[in-house]
Design an enzyme around this catalytic site. Structure first.
Site, PDB file in Angstrom:
ATOM      1  N   ASN A 200       0.872  -1.179   0.000  1.00 56.89           N
ATOM      2  CA  ASN A 200       0.000   0.000   0.000  1.00 56.89           C
ATOM      3  C   ASN A 200       0.911   1.231   0.000  1.00 56.89           C
ATOM      4  OD1 ASN A 200      -1.808   2.045   0.481  1.00 56.89           O
ATOM      5  ND2 ASN A 200      -2.334   1.374   2.577  1.00 56.89           N
ATOM      6  N   TRP A 201       0.995   1.884  -1.165  1.00 55.10           N
ATOM      7  CA  TRP A 201       1.899   3.035  -1.279  1.00 55.10           C
ATOM      8  C   TRP A 201       1.321   4.295  -0.639  1.00 55.10           C
ATOM      9  CZ3 TRP A 201       4.890   3.489  -6.590  1.00 55.10           C
ATOM     10  CH2 TRP A 201       5.831   2.457  -6.655  1.00 55.10           C
ATOM     11  N   LYS A 202       0.023   4.249  -0.279  1.00 52.34           N
ATOM     12  CA  LYS A 202      -0.645   5.454   0.257  1.00 52.34           C
ATOM     13  C   LYS A 202      -0.417   6.614  -0.730  1.00 52.34           C
ATOM     14  CE  LYS A 202      -0.170   3.366   4.730  1.00 52.34           C
ATOM     15  NZ  LYS A 202      -0.076   3.479   6.180  1.00 52.34           N
TER      16      LYS A 202
ATOM     17  N   GLU B 231      -5.537  -5.173  10.472  1.00 56.61           N
ATOM     18  CA  GLU B 231      -4.531  -4.128  10.663  1.00 56.61           C
ATOM     19  C   GLU B 231      -4.832  -3.360  11.943  1.00 56.61           C
ATOM     20  OE1 GLU B 231      -2.367  -2.929   6.815  1.00 56.61           O
ATOM     21  OE2 GLU B 231      -4.031  -1.570   7.134  1.00 56.61           O
TER      22      GLU B 231
ATOM     23  N   GLU C 110      -6.878   4.589   7.901  1.00 58.41           N
ATOM     24  CA  GLU C 110      -6.662   6.019   7.592  1.00 58.41           C
ATOM     25  C   GLU C 110      -7.893   6.607   6.916  1.00 58.41           C
ATOM     26  OE1 GLU C 110      -2.923   5.612   5.517  1.00 58.41           O
ATOM     27  OE2 GLU C 110      -1.984   5.060   7.413  1.00 58.41           O
TER      28      GLU C 110
ATOM     29  N   SER D 114       3.342  -2.307  10.223  1.00 50.97           N
ATOM     30  CA  SER D 114       4.783  -2.342  10.491  1.00 50.97           C
ATOM     31  C   SER D 114       5.488  -3.606  10.007  1.00 50.97           C
ATOM     32  CB  SER D 114       5.054  -2.107  11.980  1.00 50.97           C
ATOM     33  OG  SER D 114       4.651  -0.799  12.347  1.00 50.97           O
TER      34      SER D 114
ATOM     35  N   GLY E  95       2.854  -1.305   4.257  1.00 53.72           N
ATOM     36  CA  GLY E  95       2.843   0.119   3.934  1.00 53.72           C
ATOM     37  C   GLY E  95       4.237   0.613   3.596  1.00 53.72           C
ATOM     38  N   GLY E  96       4.902   1.253   4.575  1.00 56.95           N
ATOM     39  CA  GLY E  96       6.205   1.883   4.359  1.00 56.95           C
ATOM     40  C   GLY E  96       7.227   1.008   3.649  1.00 56.95           C
TER      41      GLY E  96
ATOM     42  N   GLY F 282       2.508   1.989  11.012  1.00 55.32           N
ATOM     43  CA  GLY F 282       3.537   3.035  10.991  1.00 55.32           C
ATOM     44  C   GLY F 282       4.226   3.277  12.328  1.00 55.32           C
TER      45      GLY F 282
ATOM     46  N   HIS G 208      -9.499   1.028   4.900  1.00 54.65           N
ATOM     47  CA  HIS G 208      -8.234   1.223   5.617  1.00 54.65           C
ATOM     48  C   HIS G 208      -8.473   2.183   6.785  1.00 54.65           C
ATOM     49  CE1 HIS G 208      -4.179   2.547   6.513  1.00 54.65           C
ATOM     50  NE2 HIS G 208      -3.747   1.458   5.894  1.00 54.65           N
TER      51      HIS G 208
HETATM   52  P1  PGA Z   1       2.879   0.223   7.638  1.00 54.34           P
HETATM   53  O1  PGA Z   1       1.414   0.491   7.035  1.00 54.34           O
HETATM   54  O2  PGA Z   1       3.369  -1.068   7.047  1.00 54.34           O
HETATM   55  O3  PGA Z   1       3.679   1.401   7.173  1.00 54.34           O
HETATM   56  O4  PGA Z   1       2.726   0.146   9.118  1.00 54.34           O
HETATM   57  C1  PGA Z   1       0.527  -0.577   6.818  1.00 54.34           C
HETATM   58  C2  PGA Z   1      -0.775  -0.078   6.247  1.00 54.34           C
HETATM   59  O5  PGA Z   1      -1.191   1.048   6.570  1.00 54.34           O
HETATM   60  O6  PGA Z   1      -1.418  -0.793   5.462  1.00 54.34           O
END
Ligand code: PGA
Length: 232
Positions: A8-10, A154, A87, A192, A213-214, A160, A85
């Site tokens: 997930n590149w956001k 999640e 967010e 994470s 994510g990251g 993050g 998600h």
């Molecule tokens: P993260 O994000 O791996 O950077 O913790 C995961 C996500 O939001 O899907």
């Protein structure tokens, strides 16, 4: 059984990075998916990687300025779409009801929704997480054919932050999801995940894969996560 590695590149990434990711080495036991910002979707080489979106609208079409429909994403070559998600739930006040409408649009368009659920730190500390997850699952998946979607667990407190639940905690939630939604429900873990901790996560037998994510923004770390699922 193939396992998933979904990135997930956001709201990150560049055209240069996509050129790098088009060099990714696919692995036959792993379904590799990148979910970039929607404008970048057509730039990925589908022979190397599946492409997903990070959201879609809950209506088929219409006067919804700035939105993208599930059908339009499918036409661009998308196979998957992340929905619900945390967010989007927190920053765009998306409810489980809305996620449910989005999921049915996605399925009708031929996309596979990856539906995210997860508790906050407070909800876990107060031992309310099972109730919260059950409610998110019940409403988000109401009337949805579970064979046509994937669930991502999640925990909000792990996204993050570098905090990853224990194997026991992840396994407990996978069991909760499968007890509620059926033994064959596909469940990913996200929060994470990186190329350092992936070895422990790969060893969770009940897990169908990860949402990253990251660590999905670097080709090297994403490839190492994929390789870990392949057993390399
Ligand atoms: P993260 O994000 O791996 O950077 O913790 C995961 C996500 O939001 O899907």
């Amino acid at each position: 059984m193939k396992r998933f590695v979904v990135g997930n590149w956001k709201m990150n990434g560049s055209i240069q990075q996509i050129h790098e990711f088009n060099q990714l080495s696919p692995r036959h036991n792993v379904i590799s998916v990148i979910c970039p910002p929607a404008c970048f979707i057509p730039l990925f080489n589908p022979q190397h990687i599946h492409v997903g979106a990070q959201n879609c609208h809950h209506q088929l079409s219409g006067a919804y300025t700035g939105e993208v429909s599930a059908e339009q994403l499918k036409a661009l070559g998308c196979t998957y779409v992340i929905l619900g998600h945390s967010e989007r739930r927190a920053q765009f006040t998306e409810s489980s009801e809305l996620v449910n409408h989005k999921a049915s649009q996605a399925i009708q368009a031929g996309l596979i929704p990856i539906i995210c659920v997860g508790e906050t730190e407070t909800e876990r500390r107060e031992s309310r997480f099972k109730h919260v997850l059950s409610s998110q699952l019940d409403i988000s998946l109401s009337g949805i054919n579970l064979e046509q979607c994937v669930i991502a667990y999640e925990p909000v407190w792990s996204i993050g932050t570098g905090l990853v639940p224990t194997t026991e905690q992840i396994t407990e939630v996978i069991e909760l999801i499968r007890n509620l939604k059926g033994k064959t429900t596909k469940v990913l873990y996200g929060g994470s995940v990186n190329n350092k901790n992936i070895k422990t996560i790969v060893d969770i037998p009940a897990l169908d894969g990860v949402l990253v994510g990251g660590a999905s923004l670097s080709l090297q770390s994403f490839q190492e996560i994929i390789n870990a699922f392949q057993g390399e």
